[in-house]
Motif scaffolding. Sequence first.
Motif: not given
Lengths: 219, 219
Positions: B83, B86, B105, B107-110, B112-113, B116-117, B120
């Motif tokens: 992050x 980014x 940011x 702490x958003x555990x995903x 796929x996110x 992908x990030x 990217x």
Amino acid sequence: MQGASSSREDYLKALYVLSTGAEGPVTTTALAEHLSMRPASASGMMKQLAEAGWVEHEAYRGASLTPSGERIALDVIRRHRLWEFFLVERLGFAWDQVHELAERLEHIEDAELINRLDDYLGCPDFDPHGDPIPRADGTVVDARPLQVASELRPGARAVIKGVVDSSDVFLRHLDALGIRLGIEFKVVERHEFDGSARVEGHGIWTLGVLENLLVVIQP
Amino acid sequence: MQGASSSREDYLKALYVLSTGAEGPVTTTALAEHLSMRPASASGMMKQLAEAGWVEHEAYRGASLTPSGERIALDVIRRHRLWEFFLVERLGFAWDQVHELAERLEHIEDAELINRLDDYLGCPDFDPHGDPIPRADGTVVDARPLQVASELRPGARAVIKGVVDSSDVFLRHLDALGIRLGIEFKVVERHEFDGSARVEGHGIWTLGVLENLLVVIQP
DNA sequence: TATTTAATTTAGCTTTGCCTAAAAATAGTT
DNA sequence: AACTATTTTTAGGCAAAGCTAAATTAAATA
Ligand SMILES: [Mn+2]
Ligand SMILES: [Mn+2]
Ligand SMILES: [Mn+2]
Ligand SMILES: [Mn+2]
């Protein structure tokens, strides 16, 4: 009690969503259902939000946003929709995969972050589901003459601009039918029997689908 | 008790950071200080993390990560640094402005996110402060022969690769001196008196600055 | 209008994560 | 070794946000 926590923001957002289109205050039950919570919890939160001056709450009657509460709701919705746009347009997520993530990202409140993100994304006007993205000043601009597709008569041509139901299931169903935002279609025939339509090059679209598509009629 | 909450993740991360470089377990006080919390809180959290099997905790002795705890810490650090990358490389934030945002940011555990990030962003190896970004499998690759700039002798040429102190204040101080990651410089002279160095085209760098710059010596 | 049903609120409990103050253990010093 | 100072833990509280169950109010019906 400081600013709006994640919970408070979600309640304010729910209040906004549930009161647009409907008349009068939002009931405790509707609120609770929308957020998958118990009425007692919603009731307690309304008391808290009223205390903070973000909500007008008359006991046993329901709640509605004050101007300051609406302002917060619009900020949250702006963040939500900008993140959804980012996730779809930049990270390549499908439009049915982004809501839950945006539901978390929306609670990171930082004016500079959001303004930079907005800029980076080219200040988009609509999110991946066709919903307008509120501006930084809290205004919502949507001049599109939207109509529900179920109202279309045979011979009508229209462009798909949004959806009424933006649940994962419905969005994936649209994917399966080859329906996306931006496509133009022509209604060849409406069936009296069940309200379905024959669409040129697309076969039959059921009434359930048509009722959840927002379109702009083409001249 | 389910997965790791924001709090738990921050404690695991702190444990990781504080134990690299130091010997033995991390003390309660160090942990509390690092997180701006009270020792009693850190003590309580250690009990909880030990219960979950993420931490080895001997009372009055200190705590250290178990393999599973370290794995979580590395995931959080990966998210944090991606992050930060980014925010700096895409949104144009300055390197001293991104830490607090990444702190949320992360702490958003995903999975796929984050994958992908990562994609990217071009699977970057280092964050804006020069710290390595752990891979998705939890490995940290850093083959750079880093050295602290204060060890440089007159005549040495080096490239700046990282910072020891990545506080806002220090980073802005570096900005003011025109010091950025990637720049190459030559030490003309070291001053016995205070450890400062005269750097070709950059004037004088104090010992305090040199001690916080990580460099790779050029041949 | 009286009664039943449904919606809403209140009361009281739980968990998480923080705090302060007191107790206990360790470490340092004569 | 005894005493003191420091560190760490425990005990007890608080606030947020959820829950269930009971009480209350409003709405619907007989
Ligand atoms: Mn959404
Ligand atoms: Mn949310
Ligand atoms: Mn950081
Ligand atoms: Mn954090």
